[in-house]
Motif scaffolding. Structure first.
Motif: not given
Lengths: 281, 127
Positions: A146-147, A171-172, A177-180, A185-188
């Motif tokens: 993700f970085n 999932r979390t 990791a993406a938010i970090k 981020a959001g999940i659809l």
């Protein structure tokens, strides 16, 4: 159903036979195509763009990127990364248009800052949750990925990653990791609650390029049909804001309910409860 | 692999992340192929703002292309200059590295390119 992620690492799982099976199955082709189209819809690109395809495999998703109609902002050019040499071999045989790279996304994304307009990933990033040896950890692989992805996207760029998490923990772990890494981020979730549920992790880099958007991740799905926004943050915010005035009717009712829940004897509520009295004289 | 992609690739080794020598990667013993593609001016204009011109000049010289102008053309110049557009298209999109190596200028790691596919897998101690 057994998950391929639980049996072997991706480079060994997708061997020559498995890769051919995957690519020639019309069922998988259909599913991949519909997911790619959905991801493209979420990316909302209006000019021919440079796209990174993460876990491109045999180029099923890339093919769609190259064939977007000029009236819809295409055709895009793409660079695909995949860890399975057999999958890339099939992609070569199918003569796809994008550039291919043999690379492990868990080792980072080796592109300089701001290279891509967008990134797309179809059924790939759940593989990152598996660490194949004791030298690497899944959290380390996720954060490197993700970085690297965050850096390689331009400001205002978007990434859409469709993935199959094994459970809520994965999932979390992935969205965390993406938010970090700095993404919005959001999940659809498409078809929630059914066997065909599809999860899309929608990521944005920096603020939205469009004027008028709040810069929030929910802006991505604005104007889309049949999308409900469940925002856990908003509920939290409202709760904090609503400070009850001491002595008000709401406050009295709240306190009575609190006491009742504790098991205390509470006078029953009526229409007179908490009502202000008339001026006596 | 397109020359355009090469203009975006850096060395994947962790120690090279902070070094400016790790970009661009230098092509070595390369076999080039040309792939006919349709000219897409909108795409080229969009991508050109992000191309590192200095690196592209280096790459073009190393691959034996004629010298590029010192500064990148502005979108307006590009729109008016059909020949320039065609030349850039040939260099960035149509020219592809088929076989060879990409060498990092900092650590000297060689990334093999086979049938147009670059191998960026690293042993664990370099990640």
């Amino acid at each position: 159903m057994s998950r391929p992620e639980d049996t072997l690492p991706p480079d060994l799982h997708y061997n020559d036979t498995e890769a051919r099976k995957y690519t020639t199955s019309s069922r998988i082709q259909n599913i991949q195509a519909s997911m790619t189209n959905r991801a493209l819809e979420l990316l909302d690109l209006d000019t021919p763009s440079m796209i990174l395809d993460i876990g491109c495999g045999s180029g099923l998703s890339g093919e769609i990127l190259s064939s977007v109609d000029p009236s819809e902002g295409g055709p895009h050019i793409w660079v695909g990364m995949d860890i399975s040499a057999s999958m890339l071999d099939i992609a070569l045989q199918r003569d796809v248009e994008g550039d291919l790279m043999l690379a492990d996304i868990g080792q980072g994304v080796p592109f300089r800052a701001g290279s891509f307009d967008a990134a797309i990933s179809i059924s790939a990033i759940q593989w990152l949750c598996n660490a194949e040896s004791s030298e690497v950890s899944s959290t380390g692989r996720l954060s490197r990925f993700f970085n690297g992805l965050y850096a390689s996207l331009k400001r205002g760029g978007r990434a859409v990653c469709q993935f199959y998490p094994k459970n809520d923990l994965q999932r979390t772990m992935i969205s965390g990791a993406a938010i970090k890494a700095g993404f919005g981020a959001g999940i659809l979730e498409d078809d929630p609650g059914t066997k065909n549920a599809k999860l899309y992790l929608v990521l944005t880099v920096g603020g939205s390029a469009n004027e008028g958007d709040s810069g929030d991740i929910t802006g991505v799905v604005k104007g889309m049909e049949g999308v409900d926004v469940l925002d856990a943050r908003r509920k939290h915010k409202e709760k904090g804001r609503k400070e009850m005035k001491k002595g008000s009717k709401a406050w009295i009712n709240h306190k009575k309910a609190q006491m009742e829940a504790k098991g205390k004897v509470v006078k029953h509520s009526s229409k007179y409860t908490g009502r202000s009295r008339n001026i006596a004289f | 692999m397109k020359v355009l992609t090469l203009n975006f690739l850096t060395c994947a080794v962790k120690a090279c992340k902070s070094s400016s020598d790790s970009f661009p990667l230098h092509p070595k013993d390369c076999e080039l192929v040309s792939d006919e593609l349709e000219v897409n001016s909108a795409l080229l204009t969009n991508v050109l703002t992000r191309v590192d011109w200095k690196a592209l000049t280096t790459t073009a010289a190393e691959l034996g292309f004629p010298t590029l102008p010192a500064t990148p053309p502005t979108p307006e110049e590009l729109a008016g200059d059909e020949k320039m557009l065609k030349e850039l298209h040939t260099l960035l999109m149509e020219t592809q590295i088929n076989e060879g190596k990409l060498v990092c200028g900092h650590c000297g790691h060689e990334y093999a390119v086979k049938e147009g596919i670059a191998n960026f897998l690293l042993p664990n101690h370099l990640v």
